[in-house]
Design a protein around this motif. Structure first.
Motif, PDB file in Angstrom:
ATOM      1  N   LEU A  29      47.033  36.594  51.750  1.00  0.00           N
ATOM      2  CA  LEU A  29      47.872  36.970  52.884  1.00  0.00           C
ATOM      3  C   LEU A  29      49.256  36.323  52.845  1.00  0.00           C
ATOM      4  O   LEU A  29      50.258  36.962  53.140  1.00  0.00           O
ATOM      5  CB  LEU A  29      47.164  36.598  54.193  1.00  0.00           C
ATOM      6  N   LEU A  30      49.314  35.043  52.496  1.00  0.00           N
ATOM      7  CA  LEU A  30      50.579  34.320  52.555  1.00  0.00           C
ATOM      8  C   LEU A  30      51.299  34.225  51.220  1.00  0.00           C
ATOM      9  O   LEU A  30      52.472  33.849  51.175  1.00  0.00           O
ATOM     10  CB  LEU A  30      50.342  32.892  53.088  1.00  0.00           C
ATOM     11  N   GLY A  31      50.600  34.552  50.140  1.00  0.00           N
ATOM     12  CA  GLY A  31      51.179  34.406  48.812  1.00  0.00           C
ATOM     13  C   GLY A  31      50.519  33.275  48.064  1.00  0.00           C
ATOM     14  O   GLY A  31      50.487  32.134  48.559  1.00  0.00           O
ATOM     15  N   PRO A  32      49.976  33.516  46.863  1.00  0.00           N
ATOM     16  CA  PRO A  32      49.216  32.492  46.148  1.00  0.00           C
ATOM     17  C   PRO A  32      50.070  31.327  45.650  1.00  0.00           C
ATOM     18  O   PRO A  32      49.568  30.219  45.526  1.00  0.00           O
ATOM     19  CB  PRO A  32      48.601  33.269  44.988  1.00  0.00           C
ATOM     20  N   ARG A  33      51.339  31.569  45.352  1.00  0.00           N
ATOM     21  CA  ARG A  33      52.173  30.491  44.802  1.00  0.00           C
ATOM     22  C   ARG A  33      52.324  29.351  45.803  1.00  0.00           C
ATOM     23  O   ARG A  33      52.197  28.167  45.463  1.00  0.00           O
ATOM     24  CB  ARG A  33      53.541  31.030  44.411  1.00  0.00           C
ATOM     25  N   ARG A  34      52.604  29.690  47.056  1.00  0.00           N
ATOM     26  CA  ARG A  34      52.798  28.639  48.054  1.00  0.00           C
ATOM     27  C   ARG A  34      51.490  27.896  48.354  1.00  0.00           C
ATOM     28  O   ARG A  34      51.495  26.688  48.606  1.00  0.00           O
ATOM     29  CB  ARG A  34      53.410  29.205  49.329  1.00  0.00           C
ATOM     30  N   VAL A  35      50.361  28.623  48.308  1.00  0.00           N
ATOM     31  CA  VAL A  35      49.070  27.960  48.512  1.00  0.00           C
ATOM     32  C   VAL A  35      48.767  27.029  47.342  1.00  0.00           C
ATOM     33  O   VAL A  35      48.264  25.914  47.521  1.00  0.00           O
ATOM     34  CB  VAL A  35      47.956  29.010  48.685  1.00  0.00           C
ATOM     35  N   TYR A  36      49.080  27.484  46.139  1.00  0.00           N
ATOM     36  CA  TYR A  36      48.886  26.674  44.930  1.00  0.00           C
ATOM     37  C   TYR A  36      49.704  25.388  45.007  1.00  0.00           C
ATOM     38  O   TYR A  36      49.203  24.286  44.745  1.00  0.00           O
ATOM     39  CB  TYR A  36      49.293  27.512  43.726  1.00  0.00           C
ATOM     40  N   LEU A  37      50.970  25.514  45.387  1.00  0.00           N
ATOM     41  CA  LEU A  37      51.846  24.341  45.485  1.00  0.00           C
ATOM     42  C   LEU A  37      51.338  23.376  46.557  1.00  0.00           C
ATOM     43  O   LEU A  37      51.338  22.154  46.355  1.00  0.00           O
ATOM     44  CB  LEU A  37      53.271  24.783  45.793  1.00  0.00           C
ATOM     45  N   ALA A  38      50.921  23.913  47.694  1.00  0.00           N
ATOM     46  CA  ALA A  38      50.407  23.049  48.770  1.00  0.00           C
ATOM     47  C   ALA A  38      49.162  22.307  48.311  1.00  0.00           C
ATOM     48  O   ALA A  38      48.984  21.112  48.607  1.00  0.00           O
ATOM     49  CB  ALA A  38      50.100  23.890  50.004  1.00  0.00           C
ATOM     50  N   GLY A  39      48.290  22.994  47.574  1.00  0.00           N
ATOM     51  CA  GLY A  39      47.085  22.342  47.072  1.00  0.00           C
ATOM     52  C   GLY A  39      47.403  21.201  46.124  1.00  0.00           C
ATOM     53  O   GLY A  39      46.750  20.146  46.161  1.00  0.00           O
ATOM     54  N   MET A  71      56.362  22.337  37.316  1.00  0.00           N
ATOM     55  CA  MET A  71      56.424  23.497  36.424  1.00  0.00           C
ATOM     56  C   MET A  71      56.270  24.799  37.207  1.00  0.00           C
ATOM     57  O   MET A  71      56.942  25.799  36.921  1.00  0.00           O
ATOM     58  CB  MET A  71      55.349  23.382  35.347  1.00  0.00           C
ATOM     59  N   THR A  72      55.379  24.801  38.201  1.00  0.00           N
ATOM     60  CA  THR A  72      55.191  26.004  39.005  1.00  0.00           C
ATOM     61  C   THR A  72      56.439  26.319  39.809  1.00  0.00           C
ATOM     62  O   THR A  72      56.877  27.469  39.906  1.00  0.00           O
ATOM     63  CB  THR A  72      53.990  25.834  39.954  1.00  0.00           C
ATOM     64  N   TRP A  73      57.029  25.295  40.402  1.00  0.00           N
ATOM     65  CA  TRP A  73      58.232  25.462  41.220  1.00  0.00           C
ATOM     66  C   TRP A  73      59.380  26.055  40.391  1.00  0.00           C
ATOM     67  O   TRP A  73      60.122  26.923  40.862  1.00  0.00           O
ATOM     68  CB  TRP A  73      58.656  24.117  41.801  1.00  0.00           C
ATOM     69  N   CYS A  74      59.504  25.607  39.150  1.00  0.00           N
ATOM     70  CA  CYS A  74      60.629  26.014  38.307  1.00  0.00           C
ATOM     71  C   CYS A  74      60.380  27.313  37.547  1.00  0.00           C
ATOM     72  O   CYS A  74      61.320  28.090  37.317  1.00  0.00           O
ATOM     73  CB  CYS A  74      60.969  24.899  37.309  1.00  0.00           C
ATOM     74  N   TRP A  75      59.144  27.565  37.140  1.00  0.00           N
ATOM     75  CA  TRP A  75      58.897  28.628  36.168  1.00  0.00           C
ATOM     76  C   TRP A  75      58.098  29.811  36.691  1.00  0.00           C
ATOM     77  O   TRP A  75      58.111  30.869  36.064  1.00  0.00           O
ATOM     78  CB  TRP A  75      58.168  28.055  34.947  1.00  0.00           C
ATOM     79  N   VAL A  76      57.360  29.653  37.781  1.00  0.00           N
ATOM     80  CA  VAL A  76      56.501  30.739  38.260  1.00  0.00           C
ATOM     81  C   VAL A  76      57.159  31.398  39.469  1.00  0.00           C
ATOM     82  O   VAL A  76      57.422  30.732  40.471  1.00  0.00           O
ATOM     83  CB  VAL A  76      55.097  30.220  38.628  1.00  0.00           C
ATOM     84  N   PRO A  77      57.451  32.699  39.389  1.00  0.00           N
ATOM     85  CA  PRO A  77      58.124  33.360  40.501  1.00  0.00           C
ATOM     86  C   PRO A  77      57.220  33.523  41.713  1.00  0.00           C
ATOM     87  O   PRO A  77      55.991  33.526  41.606  1.00  0.00           O
ATOM     88  CB  PRO A  77      58.507  34.723  39.911  1.00  0.00           C
ATOM     89  N   GLU A  78      57.850  33.663  42.860  1.00  0.00           N
ATOM     90  CA  GLU A  78      57.112  33.886  44.100  1.00  0.00           C
ATOM     91  C   GLU A  78      56.438  35.245  44.056  1.00  0.00           C
ATOM     92  O   GLU A  78      56.978  36.210  43.494  1.00  0.00           O
ATOM     93  CB  GLU A  78      58.073  33.824  45.300  1.00  0.00           C
ATOM     94  N   VAL A  79      55.240  35.321  44.611  1.00  0.00           N
ATOM     95  CA  VAL A  79      54.498  36.581  44.696  1.00  0.00           C
ATOM     96  C   VAL A  79      54.682  37.150  46.092  1.00  0.00           C
ATOM     97  O   VAL A  79      54.395  36.474  47.084  1.00  0.00           O
ATOM     98  CB  VAL A  79      53.001  36.359  44.406  1.00  0.00           C
ATOM     99  N   ARG A  80      55.178  38.356  46.162  1.00  0.00           N
ATOM    100  CA  ARG A  80      55.397  38.987  47.459  1.00  0.00           C
ATOM    101  C   ARG A  80      54.070  39.391  48.073  1.00  0.00           C
ATOM    102  O   ARG A  80      53.267  40.075  47.475  1.00  0.00           O
ATOM    103  CB  ARG A  80      56.285  40.228  47.306  1.00  0.00           C
ATOM    104  N   ARG A  81      53.844  38.950  49.285  1.00  0.00           N
ATOM    105  CA  ARG A  81      52.626  39.331  49.999  1.00  0.00           C
ATOM    106  C   ARG A  81      52.987  39.700  51.438  1.00  0.00           C
ATOM    107  O   ARG A  81      53.977  39.208  52.000  1.00  0.00           O
ATOM    108  CB  ARG A  81      51.616  38.170  50.027  1.00  0.00           C
ATOM    109  N   ARG A  82      52.170  40.543  52.010  1.00  0.00           N
ATOM    110  CA  ARG A  82      52.370  40.911  53.402  1.00  0.00           C
ATOM    111  C   ARG A  82      52.128  39.704  54.296  1.00  0.00           C
ATOM    112  O   ARG A  82      51.092  39.061  54.225  1.00  0.00           O
ATOM    113  CB  ARG A  82      51.390  42.027  53.775  1.00  0.00           C
ATOM    114  N   GLU A  83      53.086  39.408  55.151  1.00  0.00           N
ATOM    115  CA  GLU A  83      52.921  38.298  56.081  1.00  0.00           C
ATOM    116  C   GLU A  83      52.004  38.708  57.223  1.00  0.00           C
ATOM    117  O   GLU A  83      52.147  39.796  57.784  1.00  0.00           O
ATOM    118  CB  GLU A  83      54.280  37.875  56.661  1.00  0.00           C
ATOM    119  N   PRO A  84      51.045  37.867  57.600  1.00  0.00           N
ATOM    120  CA  PRO A  84      50.188  38.220  58.734  1.00  0.00           C
ATOM    121  C   PRO A  84      50.966  38.203  60.037  1.00  0.00           C
ATOM    122  O   PRO A  84      51.905  37.417  60.202  1.00  0.00           O
ATOM    123  CB  PRO A  84      49.120  37.114  58.712  1.00  0.00           C
TER     124      PRO A  84
END
Length: 472
Positions: free
Chosen positions: A77-87, A189-202
Motif C-alpha cells: 500500500l505505501l511502497g516497499p522501498r520506504r518499508v524496507y528502509l524503515a526496517g 545503497m538502497t537510498w542511493c541506487w534503488v528507485p522509489e516504487v509508485r504505489r497507491r496511497e491509502p
C-alpha cells in the motif's frame, strides 16, 4: 535468452540494483542462526536460566511469523522501498540496545525489534523486483530470485561460525552490534541506487486493515505458543487460536480490501499448495537440524565442534544445489527431488544408532542439504509466478509465516519426542515423522499441474497476471 534480452536484463537488474536487495534479506537468517552459539554465554553472563534464555529464539520466530505478511501488506500500500528502509533503521537501533542498556530485558527487546525490522526485507525485496519487471518490461531472470535464496541459505549456514568468532573476539553483545554496519550499508545503497516504487496511497488507516492485522497476530501468536510446548499442551491456547481464526475469516470476508485475501487464497489453489509444501518441508528441515545436532552430542557422544562439522554437508550441498538450478525456469523436477530426498533421509534415520559409522551420519546430513537447496530456489520461483501482482508483498510475507510455523512446529515435535534427552529410539520416531511429512509434499507436488512446463515470458515480466494467480 537472446543477446538483446540478456543485455536488457543486465541493465535492469545490475549490481547497483541487486546488491542492497540481497543484503537486507540475509539479516533475518543470519540472526536466527547466530543466536544458537550465544545462548549459553548470555545465560551465564546475565544469570538467566536456560528455560528463559530460549525465548531469544522463540521471540524472533514469533515476531517474524506475524510481521512478515503484515509489513508485506504495508509495503503493497505505501511502497516497499520506504518499508524496507524503515526496517533497516529498526535493525540498526536494535543492534545497539544490548550495548547501552543492561539486563536481559534489553536483549529480549533487541531480538523482537530485529525480528520486526528484518521482516520488512523479504516481502519488500520481492515487491521491488516485481515492480522492476513491470516498469522496465524486462522479465525477471531466474538467477535474480535464486540469488535471494542463495544469500539467505549462505548466511544461515555461516551464522553459527560468525557468531562463534564474534563472541570469542568481543563477547556475545557483538552478535547484536554486527547488525549495525550491515543494516546501515543496506540502507545507504538502497537510498542511493534503488528507485522509489509508485504505489497507491491509502485514503485512511482503515485501508491497512488494522483489525485484520491484530486478529491475524492473535491467531498466529496463540498457535505458535501452543506448538512450542507440545509435551505439556495448553489446550486453551489452541481453542483461543481457533476462535481468533474464525473471527479473522468472518472479518476478512466482509472487507473489499482485506489484509488477507481469503477469496484469492481459496481460488488460487496452486499458491495455497505452495504454502502447505513449504510448511511441511521446513518442519522436516528444522526437525532434522535441531534434533540431529542434539542427538549426535547427547547420545552419539560427539563434541559441539564435531557436531557442527557433521552438518557441513547440509550447508555445503544446499548452496551447491541452489547454484546449480539458479538459472533454470523449470521447477517441477527440483520440487519432486526436494520431496524424495527427505523421505530417503527419514528412512535412513530409522537405522541410526549411537555406534553408526561417520559415513552413515554424513550421508543423512547430505540428503537434507540437497533438499534444502532445491526447495528454497524452486519454491521461491513458484511463489513469484503464482502471487497476484497487487499482493506480492503480503503473499511473500505469508510464505515466510509458513516457514516459521514449520520451524516452531519442529521445536514442539522435538520437545514432545525427545523428552529429557534424545535416544536412538527418539531419532527413529523423528525419522518416521520426517519421511511422512515429505511424502505429503511429494503427493502435493505430483498432483499440482501448475508446476509443469516452463513459464511464459509474460508471466516473468508480469507475474501473477495469468491463471489462478489473478485477483478476481
Amino acid at each position: 535468452m537472446s543477446a538483446p534480452t540478456t543485455n536488457a536484463a543486465r541493465a535492469a537488474y545490475g549490481p547497483r540494483f541487486l546488491a542492497p536487495l540481497l543484503l537486507g534479506p540475509l539479516l533475518n537468517p543470519i540472526n536466527t542462526t547466530m543466536i544458537s552459539v550465544a545462548l549459553v554465554p548470555i545465560s551465564h553472563d546475565l544469570g538467566v536460566p536456560s528455560s528463559t534464555v530460549v525465548w531469544l529464539v522463540a521471540g524472533l520466530y514469533l515476531t517474524s511469523a506475524v510481521a512478515q505478511p503484515t509489513l508485506g501488506r504495508v509495503g503493497d500500500l505505501l511502497g516497499p522501498r520506504r518499508v524496507y528502509l524503515a526496517g533497516l533503521v529498526v535493525v540498526a537501533v536494535a543492534g545497539l540496545l544490548p550495548l547501552v542498556l543492561p539486563g536481559f530485558g534489553a536483549v529480549i527487546l533487541a531480538r523482537v525489534l530485529i525480528g520486526l525490522g528484518t521482516s520488512a526485507a523479504y516481502p519488500s525485496v520481492m515487491s521491488m523486483i516485481r515492480a522492476r519487471a513491470e516498469h522496465t518490461g524486462v522479465p525477471t531472470p531466474p538467477a535474480v530470485l535464486s540469488g535471494i535464496s542463495i544469500s539467505t541459505l549462505t548466511s544461515a549456514a555461516i551464522g553459527p561460525v560468525l557468531g562463534g568468532v564474534l563472541i570469542d573476539v568481543a563477547g556475545w553483545r557483538a552478535i547484536f552490534a554486527v547488525n549495525v554496519p550491515l543494516a546501515l550499508a543496506a540502507f545507504a545503497m538502497t537510498w542511493c541506487w534503488v528507485p522509489e516504487v509508485r504505489r497507491r496511497e491509502p485514503t485512511s488507516l482503515r485501508a491497512l486493515d488494522p483489525v485484520g492485522i491484530v486478529v491475524f497476530a492473535a491467531t498466529i501468536g496463540t498457535l505458535l505458543v501452543f506448538i512450542l510446548d507440545l509435551s505439556t499442551p495448553h489446550w486453551w491456547l489452541l481453542a483461543l487460536s481457533a476462535l481468533a481464526l474464525a473471527v479473522l475469516c468472518w472479518w476478512e470476508l466482509r472487507r473489499t480490501e482485506p489484509f488477507l485475501d481469503l477469496r484469492m487464497l481459496a481460488a488460487n489453489q496452486p499458491l495455497t499448495r505452495t504454502y502447505l509444501r513449504m510448511f511441511l518441508l521446513y518442519l522436516g528441515f528444522y526437525a532434522m537440524t535441531y534434533g540431529y545436532s542434539q542427538w549426535v552430542q547427547d547420545d552419539a557422544g560427539f563434541s559441539s565442534g564435531a557436531a557442527g562439522l557433521l552438518q557441513l554437508p547440509t550447508a555445503g550441498l544446499a548452496g551447491l544445489m541452489s547454484i546449480a538450478i539458479a538459472r533454470s525456469t523449470r521447477v517441477r523436477a527440483p520440487i519432486l527431488i526436494a520431496a524424495c530426498t527427505p523421505i530417503l533421509g527419514g528412512l535412513l534415520m530409522l537405522g541410526l544408532h549411537s555406534s553408526s559409522p561417520i559415513g552413515y551420519l554424513v550421508l543423512i546430513a547430505a540428503l537434507f542439504g540437497v533438499a534444502q537447496g532445491l526447495a528454497s530456489v524452486s519454491n521461491q520461483q513458484v511463489l513469484y509466478r503464482q502471487a497476484p501482482a497487487s499482493q506480492i508483498g503480503t503473499a511473500s510475507g505469508l510464505s515466510r509465516t509458513f516457514v516459521y510455523l514449520g520451524a516452531i512446529a519442529s521445536s514442539g515435535v522435538l520437545g514432545a519426542t525427545f523428552g529429557d534427552a534424545p535416544t536412538d529410539a527418539n531419532m527413529h520416531l523423528l525419522g518416521a515423522l520426517i519421511a511422512a511429512a515429505a511424502a505429503l509434499v511429494l503427493v502435493l507436488a505430483i498432483t499440482d499441474r501448475s508446476l509443469r512446463g516452463r513459464p511464459r515470458a509474460t508471466e516473468l515480466a508480469d507475474p501473477g497476471s495469468g491463471g489462478a494467480g489473478r485477483r478476481r
